[in-house]
Design a protein around this motif. Structure first.
Motif, mmCIF file in Angstrom:
data_model
loop_
_atom_site.group_PDB
_atom_site.id
_atom_site.type_symbol
_atom_site.label_atom_id
_atom_site.label_comp_id
_atom_site.label_asym_id
_atom_site.label_seq_id
_atom_site.Cartn_x
_atom_site.Cartn_y
_atom_site.Cartn_z
ATOM 1 N N GLU A 1 0.825 -1.213 0.000
ATOM 2 C CA GLU A 1 0.000 0.000 0.000
ATOM 3 C C GLU A 1 0.855 1.257 0.000
ATOM 4 O OE1 GLU A 1 -3.723 2.022 2.484
ATOM 5 O OE2 GLU A 1 -2.796 0.162 3.200
ATOM 6 N N ARG A 2 1.893 1.240 0.838
ATOM 7 C CA ARG A 2 2.775 2.415 0.877
ATOM 8 C C ARG A 2 3.520 2.588 -0.445
ATOM 9 N NH1 ARG A 2 2.827 0.643 6.276
ATOM 10 N NH2 ARG A 2 4.411 -0.931 5.887
ATOM 11 N N LEU B 1 2.416 1.744 -3.489
ATOM 12 C CA LEU B 1 1.503 2.300 -4.483
ATOM 13 C C LEU B 1 1.276 3.792 -4.247
ATOM 14 C CD1 LEU B 1 -1.095 -0.617 -4.657
ATOM 15 C CD2 LEU B 1 0.639 -0.043 -6.367
ATOM 16 N N ASP B 2 1.177 4.169 -2.958
ATOM 17 C CA ASP B 2 1.016 5.587 -2.640
ATOM 18 C C ASP B 2 2.230 6.397 -3.112
ATOM 19 O OD1 ASP B 2 -1.446 5.135 -1.480
ATOM 20 O OD2 ASP B 2 -0.659 5.028 0.569
ATOM 21 N N GLU B 3 3.426 5.828 -2.968
ATOM 22 C CA GLU B 3 4.643 6.509 -3.400
ATOM 23 C C GLU B 3 4.648 6.698 -4.920
ATOM 24 O OE1 GLU B 3 8.352 8.314 -3.642
ATOM 25 O OE2 GLU B 3 7.067 8.002 -1.880
ATOM 26 N N ILE C 1 2.049 6.927 -6.855
ATOM 27 C CA ILE C 1 1.063 7.958 -7.166
ATOM 28 C C ILE C 1 1.620 9.350 -6.863
ATOM 29 C CG2 ILE C 1 -1.161 8.933 -6.451
ATOM 30 C CD1 ILE C 1 -2.099 6.026 -6.008
ATOM 31 N N ALA C 2 2.310 9.467 -5.711
ATOM 32 C CA ALA C 2 2.781 10.780 -5.270
ATOM 33 C C ALA C 2 3.956 11.287 -6.089
ATOM 34 C CB ALA C 2 3.165 10.714 -3.789
ATOM 35 N N SER C 3 4.912 10.407 -6.406
ATOM 36 C CA SER C 3 6.144 10.876 -7.052
ATOM 37 C C SER C 3 6.254 10.459 -8.513
ATOM 38 C CB SER C 3 7.361 10.349 -6.285
ATOM 39 O OG SER C 3 7.423 8.931 -6.381
ATOM 40 N N GLN D 1 8.975 4.555 -8.630
ATOM 41 C CA GLN D 1 9.268 3.721 -7.462
ATOM 42 C C GLN D 1 10.712 3.866 -6.996
ATOM 43 O OE1 GLN D 1 9.123 2.776 -10.601
ATOM 44 N NE2 GLN D 1 9.672 0.633 -10.921
#
Length: 300
Positions: free
Chosen positions: A251-252, A254-256, A258-260, A263
């Motif tokens: 989950e973290r 995928l959030d990364e 999306i945010a940046s 990977q």
């Protein structure tokens, strides 16, 4: 290479010996065959296959929706990839006592070293949720008797799980556990005990090994291995720990992304390709393939 170098019969003997010996036998929960290999590489004594994890892996809640076929298939895939003995959660036996008999033989065929059967009403609920119900004594006893009578390998461990503690209290849980041992259970999994004193009292009341369920976010405190050993516990499971860690990181991650948009920042938190290749023995497969490809037939 390929599957375990030990037969299911050898693993069952190993589990029996471990339970008969000194010390605490540790069974982290594997959520897939690869994680079972990781558990073995870290030096643990066994692998646990959680019914809750199988349900979650299928996207389902742990309320008795999985079938014997689904559990046996996944548990067999996990068991065959490790030299460690594997213990599987067989829920309520997937039906009546005759179904419990079929369950034990199916899990024997799948290569498991042991299983536990619980005394909840079918369909069951997760052991650390409220609103559980247990079956009457005769039904609980008959499930265990059916499983014990049906097994073909005497070393296959039939463990009885009781959820009586959360339903009728500790004294009732001790009485139920004693009856299940009298029915032939090789060990007891007393679910949702509250505190080390209860583990110690349960261990003293029974002449078979008891198991402690150290699941996160449950009703009890997460006791250390030393605490459990000193309380007389012989086996501990960490049923959902690896799945929770993996899903938390997923989950973290995928959030990364999306945010940046990349990977890149996650690389130092990932299992490196070389470590994955070591775990699945890529080199062993390559060497085996070379011996086969390089084989020539001599013509006379």
């Amino acid at each position: 290479m390929l599957y375990s170098s030990k037969t299911p019969a050898e693993k069952r003997v190993a589990l029996r010996q471990a339970l008969a010996g000194p010390g605490l036998v540790r069974f982290p929960g594997a959520f897939n065959p690869l994680s079972a290999r990781l558990i073995e590489s870290k030096g643990f004594e066994g692998v646990y296959v959680s019914g809750a994890v199988i349900s979650a892996d299928l996207g389902l809640p742990d309320i008795g929706l999985t079938t014997l076929t689904e559990v046996a298939t996944r548990a067999g895939q996990i068991a065959r990839m490790t030299d460690l003995p594997s213990l599987v959660d067989a829920d309520t036996g997937f039906g009546e006592p005759l179904n419990a008999a079929r369950t034990v033989q199916t899990l024997e065929d799948a290569g498991l070293a042991g299983m536990h059967l619980e005394d909840q009403v079918n369909p069951k609920r997760c052991g650390h949720l409220d609103g559980k119900s247990v079956v009457d004594l005769d039904t609980a006893v008959n499930r265990i008797k059916a499983a014990v009578d049906a097994r073909r390998d005497a070393n296959f461990v039939v463990m009885a799980r009781t959820d009586m503690r959360a339903v009728e209290g500790f004294a009732a849980a001790v009485d139920r556990a004693k009856a299940l041992v009298d029915a032939g259970a090789d060990a007891v999994f007393p679910e949702a005990l509250e505190g080390l004193a209860e583990f110690e009292a349960m261990a003293e009341a029974l002449d078979v090994p008891i198991l402690a369920n150290m699941t996160e976010f449950g009703k009890g405190r997460l006791h250390t291995q030393d605490e459990l050993r000193d309380a007389g516990v012989r086996m501990v499971i960490y049923p959902v720990t690896l799945l929770r860690l993996a899903m938390g990181e997923a989950e973290r991650g995928l959030d990364e992304i999306i945010a940046s948009g990349t990977q890149e920042a996650l690389l130092d938190r990932m299992q490196h390709r070389r470590d994955l290749y070591d775990l699945i023995d890529y080199e062993g497969y390559s060497q085996f393939d070379d011996t086969v490809a390089g084989f020539t037939v001599t013509k006379e």
